[in-house]
Design a protein around this motif. Structure first.
Motif, PDB file in Angstrom:
ATOM      1  N   LYS A 169       7.038  -2.338  -8.938  1.00 31.72           N
ATOM      2  CA  LYS A 169       5.485  -2.503  -8.919  1.00 31.72           C
ATOM      3  C   LYS A 169       4.925  -1.961  -7.467  1.00 31.72           C
ATOM      4  CE  LYS A 169       4.714  -3.701 -13.231  1.00 31.72           C
ATOM      5  NZ  LYS A 169       3.941  -2.626 -13.965  1.00 31.72           N
ATOM      6  N   LEU A 170       5.731  -2.138  -6.368  1.00 29.08           N
ATOM      7  CA  LEU A 170       5.065  -1.691  -5.377  1.00 29.08           C
ATOM      8  C   LEU A 170       5.387  -0.279  -5.319  1.00 29.08           C
ATOM      9  CD1 LEU A 170       3.480  -2.647  -2.909  1.00 29.08           C
ATOM     10  CD2 LEU A 170       5.981  -3.035  -1.487  1.00 29.08           C
ATOM     11  N   GLY A 171       6.353   0.361  -5.895  1.00 32.18           N
ATOM     12  CA  GLY A 171       6.461   1.935  -6.096  1.00 32.18           C
ATOM     13  C   GLY A 171       5.315   2.663  -6.442  1.00 32.18           C
ATOM     14  N   VAL A 172       4.863   2.107  -7.650  1.00 30.71           N
ATOM     15  CA  VAL A 172       3.554   2.540  -8.173  1.00 30.71           C
ATOM     16  C   VAL A 172       2.454   2.579  -7.394  1.00 30.71           C
ATOM     17  CG1 VAL A 172       4.579   2.208 -10.480  1.00 30.71           C
ATOM     18  CG2 VAL A 172       2.817   0.590  -9.321  1.00 30.71           C
ATOM     19  N   VAL A 173       2.374   1.692  -6.238  1.00 32.91           N
ATOM     20  CA  VAL A 173       1.400   1.511  -5.339  1.00 32.91           C
ATOM     21  C   VAL A 173       1.439   2.783  -4.461  1.00 32.91           C
ATOM     22  CG1 VAL A 173       0.112   0.406  -3.501  1.00 32.91           C
ATOM     23  CG2 VAL A 173       0.632  -0.764  -5.716  1.00 32.91           C
ATOM     24  N   GLY A 174       2.771   3.007  -3.904  1.00 34.05           N
ATOM     25  CA  GLY A 174       2.834   4.217  -3.057  1.00 34.05           C
ATOM     26  C   GLY A 174       2.636   5.198  -3.684  1.00 34.05           C
ATOM     27  N   PHE A 175       2.880   5.537  -5.127  1.00 32.99           N
ATOM     28  CA  PHE A 175       2.642   6.805  -5.879  1.00 32.99           C
ATOM     29  C   PHE A 175       1.104   7.073  -5.763  1.00 32.99           C
ATOM     30  CE2 PHE A 175       2.218   8.268 -10.554  1.00 32.99           C
ATOM     31  CZ  PHE A 175       2.642   9.505 -10.232  1.00 32.99           C
ATOM     32  N   ILE A 176       0.554   6.070  -6.115  1.00 25.70           N
ATOM     33  CA  ILE A 176      -1.209   6.434  -6.190  1.00 25.70           C
ATOM     34  C   ILE A 176      -1.818   6.453  -4.840  1.00 25.70           C
ATOM     35  CG2 ILE A 176      -1.464   5.702  -8.421  1.00 25.70           C
ATOM     36  CD1 ILE A 176      -3.277   3.179  -6.630  1.00 25.70           C
ATOM     37  N   ASN A 177      -1.053   6.031  -3.681  1.00 28.47           N
ATOM     38  CA  ASN A 177      -1.601   6.236  -2.276  1.00 28.47           C
ATOM     39  C   ASN A 177      -1.703   7.703  -1.920  1.00 28.47           C
ATOM     40  OD1 ASN A 177      -2.373   3.588  -1.791  1.00 28.47           O
ATOM     41  ND2 ASN A 177      -0.320   3.159  -0.830  1.00 28.47           N
ATOM     42  N   THR A 178      -0.698   8.403  -2.569  1.00 30.71           N
ATOM     43  CA  THR A 178      -0.626   9.980  -2.430  1.00 30.71           C
ATOM     44  C   THR A 178      -1.636  10.513  -3.357  1.00 30.71           C
ATOM     45  OG1 THR A 178       1.420  10.097  -1.145  1.00 30.71           O
ATOM     46  CG2 THR A 178       0.828  11.972  -2.253  1.00 30.71           C
ATOM     47  N   LEU A 179      -1.436  10.264  -4.548  1.00 28.39           N
ATOM     48  CA  LEU A 179      -2.157  10.847  -5.584  1.00 28.39           C
ATOM     49  C   LEU A 179      -3.683  10.855  -5.548  1.00 28.39           C
ATOM     50  CD1 LEU A 179      -0.608  10.048  -9.209  1.00 28.39           C
ATOM     51  CD2 LEU A 179      -0.350  12.105  -7.968  1.00 28.39           C
ATOM     52  N   LYS A 180      -4.141   9.766  -5.120  1.00 25.58           N
ATOM     53  CA  LYS A 180      -5.515   9.612  -4.653  1.00 25.58           C
ATOM     54  C   LYS A 180      -5.994  10.691  -3.830  1.00 25.58           C
ATOM     55  CE  LYS A 180      -5.117   6.692  -0.672  1.00 25.58           C
ATOM     56  NZ  LYS A 180      -5.172   5.417   0.091  1.00 25.58           N
ATOM     57  N   LEU A 181      -5.284  11.211  -2.791  1.00 24.12           N
ATOM     58  CA  LEU A 181      -5.429  12.150  -2.060  1.00 24.12           C
ATOM     59  C   LEU A 181      -5.425  13.629  -2.351  1.00 24.12           C
ATOM     60  CD1 LEU A 181      -3.288  10.909   1.290  1.00 24.12           C
ATOM     61  CD2 LEU A 181      -5.930  10.570   0.540  1.00 24.12           C
ATOM     62  N   GLU A 182      -4.153  13.780  -3.382  1.00 22.45           N
ATOM     63  CA  GLU A 182      -4.083  15.260  -3.880  1.00 22.45           C
ATOM     64  C   GLU A 182      -5.179  15.380  -5.078  1.00 22.45           C
ATOM     65  OE1 GLU A 182      -0.002  15.636  -5.052  1.00 22.45           O
ATOM     66  OE2 GLU A 182       0.775  15.549  -2.924  1.00 22.45           O
ATOM     67  N   GLY A 183      -5.718  14.469  -5.586  1.00 23.46           N
ATOM     68  CA  GLY A 183      -6.451  14.542  -6.789  1.00 23.46           C
ATOM     69  C   GLY A 183      -7.736  14.550  -6.233  1.00 23.46           C
ATOM     70  N   GLN A 184      -8.341  14.393  -4.967  1.00 25.61           N
ATOM     71  CA  GLN A 184      -9.685  14.347  -4.852  1.00 25.61           C
ATOM     72  C   GLN A 184     -10.458  15.440  -5.196  1.00 25.61           C
ATOM     73  OE1 GLN A 184      -9.276  12.822  -0.566  1.00 25.61           O
ATOM     74  NE2 GLN A 184     -10.711  11.381  -1.007  1.00 25.61           N
ATOM     75  N   LYS A 185      -9.825  16.898  -4.802  1.00 27.20           N
ATOM     76  CA  LYS A 185     -10.746  18.040  -4.912  1.00 27.20           C
ATOM     77  C   LYS A 185     -10.749  18.191  -6.342  1.00 27.20           C
ATOM     78  CE  LYS A 185      -6.408  21.087  -4.749  1.00 27.20           C
ATOM     79  NZ  LYS A 185      -5.473  19.952  -4.822  1.00 27.20           N
ATOM     80  N   ASP A 186     -10.086  17.869  -7.168  1.00 31.05           N
ATOM     81  CA  ASP A 186     -10.160  18.165  -8.661  1.00 31.05           C
ATOM     82  C   ASP A 186     -10.716  16.812  -9.524  1.00 31.05           C
ATOM     83  OD1 ASP A 186      -8.816  20.573  -8.884  1.00 31.05           O
ATOM     84  OD2 ASP A 186      -7.113  19.554  -8.207  1.00 31.05           O
ATOM     85  N   ASN A 187     -11.497  16.005  -8.689  1.00 26.75           N
ATOM     86  CA  ASN A 187     -12.189  14.736  -9.307  1.00 26.75           C
ATOM     87  C   ASN A 187     -11.227  13.984 -10.183  1.00 26.75           C
ATOM     88  OD1 ASN A 187     -14.159  12.876  -9.991  1.00 26.75           O
ATOM     89  ND2 ASN A 187     -14.906  14.284 -11.694  1.00 26.75           N
ATOM     90  N   ILE A 188      -9.987  13.571  -9.722  1.00 23.88           N
ATOM     91  CA  ILE A 188      -8.981  12.786 -10.316  1.00 23.88           C
ATOM     92  C   ILE A 188      -8.875  11.664  -9.429  1.00 23.88           C
ATOM     93  CG2 ILE A 188      -6.573  12.456 -11.328  1.00 23.88           C
ATOM     94  CD1 ILE A 188      -6.499  15.631 -11.219  1.00 23.88           C
ATOM     95  N   ARG A 189      -9.373  10.551  -9.945  1.00 20.30           N
ATOM     96  CA  ARG A 189      -9.265   9.360  -9.292  1.00 20.30           C
ATOM     97  C   ARG A 189      -8.059   8.256  -9.779  1.00 20.30           C
ATOM     98  NH1 ARG A 189     -15.831   8.228  -8.884  1.00 20.30           N
ATOM     99  NH2 ARG A 189     -16.232  10.532  -8.385  1.00 20.30           N
ATOM    100  N   CYS A 190      -7.587   7.701  -9.005  1.00 22.88           N
ATOM    101  CA  CYS A 190      -6.223   6.882  -9.108  1.00 22.88           C
ATOM    102  C   CYS A 190      -6.358   5.562  -8.571  1.00 22.88           C
ATOM    103  CB  CYS A 190      -5.168   7.578  -8.611  1.00 22.88           C
ATOM    104  SG  CYS A 190      -4.963   9.191  -9.111  1.00 22.88           S
ATOM    105  N   ASN A 191      -6.305   4.682  -9.395  1.00 19.51           N
ATOM    106  CA  ASN A 191      -6.170   3.051  -8.955  1.00 19.51           C
ATOM    107  C   ASN A 191      -5.290   2.284  -9.504  1.00 19.51           C
ATOM    108  OD1 ASN A 191      -8.845   3.004  -7.499  1.00 19.51           O
ATOM    109  ND2 ASN A 191      -9.462   4.155  -9.531  1.00 19.51           N
ATOM    110  N   ALA A 192      -4.892   0.966  -8.928  1.00  9.98           N
ATOM    111  CA  ALA A 192      -3.987   0.237  -9.419  1.00  9.98           C
ATOM    112  C   ALA A 192      -4.771  -1.079  -9.806  1.00  9.98           C
ATOM    113  CB  ALA A 192      -2.824  -0.121  -8.342  1.00  9.98           C
ATOM    114  N   LEU A 193      -3.831  -1.715 -10.937  1.00  9.00           N
ATOM    115  CA  LEU A 193      -4.427  -3.111 -11.450  1.00  9.00           C
ATOM    116  C   LEU A 193      -3.269  -3.899 -11.339  1.00  9.00           C
ATOM    117  CD1 LEU A 193      -6.367  -4.890 -13.083  1.00  9.00           C
ATOM    118  CD2 LEU A 193      -4.866  -3.936 -14.846  1.00  9.00           C
ATOM    119  N   ALA A 194      -3.298  -5.072 -10.559  1.00  2.44           N
ATOM    120  CA  ALA A 194      -2.456  -6.247 -10.565  1.00  2.44           C
ATOM    121  C   ALA A 194      -2.967  -7.333 -11.634  1.00  2.44           C
ATOM    122  CB  ALA A 194      -2.204  -6.774  -9.216  1.00  2.44           C
TER     123      ALA A 194
END
Length: 300
Positions: A169-194
């Motif tokens: 579950k902490l792994g998926v947070v690390g996953f979106i921490n980079t995806l949020k950066l890589e997705g910015q230019k293509d309007n892909i937004r990534c968030n986490a729910l606990a």
């Protein structure tokens, strides 16, 4: 301002019951076409049946919405590819991915078998990575995507008997921490729910009277915000019993101890300053933290 998903297509994994079902129903109620994915196994991941997913599809259709069922395992490459193909064939696009599927195999670390650790990581972490990887090129081409991962306070803060679950579950947070950066230019937004909710997965962790308070539908409104057109990106939202909060990974200001004559003893002598969280702040990306280190070291 009303949140609507008219013309949008959403995949919700693990949507045959509990939180996933609630998310799927609310997305459909707000106009989304929904793919209800569920392997249909028990909470340990054993077994499989399409009954649960089909029932949710029937609920959505009875309320006037559009939905199809999918029984793929989120850990199976071929099954995930089939889910994505089925979605595009039926609805032509994929705008939203809600990664919700999960299992539990709780035991203290002393008693836990490596196989149980591996399976939980496979389902929660790789079972988030694989669907996300499959929809990513579609969202890039569209110039639009909203991805939500499901984390847990067990990952953020720890919980006895859940080393496997917490690590994933902490792994998926690390996953979106980079995806949020890589997705910015293509309007892909990534968030986490606990989330905290009384479901089949958690029913033995709550007293019976908690069922009326910790309902799945008291969590889903937060999900609607995280996958909306105006969604944030990189947010960790905690939700349960109608209470919503946000979590961040924070870092103390720190102290420059010099590079000449630097010893472990010097670190220990300055431990209170090093760990003083007054003035602590989060960072949106790793480079910002590196910048702080450079600033302190240069000034020092």
């Amino acid at each position: 301002m009303s949140i609507r998903f008219d013309g949008k297509v959403a995949i919700v994994t693990g949507a045959g019951g509990g939180l996933g079902r609630s998310h799927a129903l609310e997305l459909a109620r707000r106009g989304a076409k929904v793919v209800v994915n569920d392997l249909g196994g028990d909470r340990t991941g054993a077994g499989g049946s399409s009954d649960a997913a089909n029932k949710v599809v029937e609920e959505i259709k009875a309320a006037g919405g559009e939905a199809i069922a999918n029984g793929s395992s989120v850990t199976d490459d071929e099954g995930v590819a089939n889910m994505v193909k089925q979605t595009v064939d039926a609805f032509g696009r994929i705008d939203i991915l809600v990664n919700n599927a999960g299992i539990l195999r709780d035991k203290s670390f002393t008693k836990m078998e490596i196989g149980d650790f591996q399976l939980v990581v496979d389902v929660h972490l790789m079972g988030t990575v694989k669907p996300t990887k499959a929809v990513w090129p579609i969202m890039k081409e569209q110039g639009y995507g909203r991805i939500m991962v499901t984390t847990s306070t067990s990952g953020l803060y720890g919980n006895f008997g859940q080393t496997n679950y917490g690590a994933a579950k902490l792994g998926v947070v690390g996953f979106i921490n980079t995806l949020k950066l890589e997705g910015q230019k293509d309007n892909i937004r990534c968030n986490a729910l606990a989330p905290v909710a009384f479901t089949r997965m958690t029913s033995d962790l709550f007293p019976p009277e908690a069922e009326e308070m910790f309902t799945p539908d008291s969590v889903s409104p937060g999900v609607m915000v995280l996958v909306s057109e105006d969604a944030p990106t990189g947010t960790i939202l905690l939700a349960g019993a109608g209470v919503f909060s946000a979590a961040q990974i924070m870092e103390s200001e720190g102290v420059f101890l010099g590079r000449e004559g630097l010893t472990a003893e010097k670190v220990l002598e300055n431990w209170e300053k090093i760990t003083d969280m007054k003035g602590a702040q989060p960072y949106f990306m790793g480079g910002e933290q590196t910048g702080k280190v450079l600033k302190l070291a240069t000034e020092g």
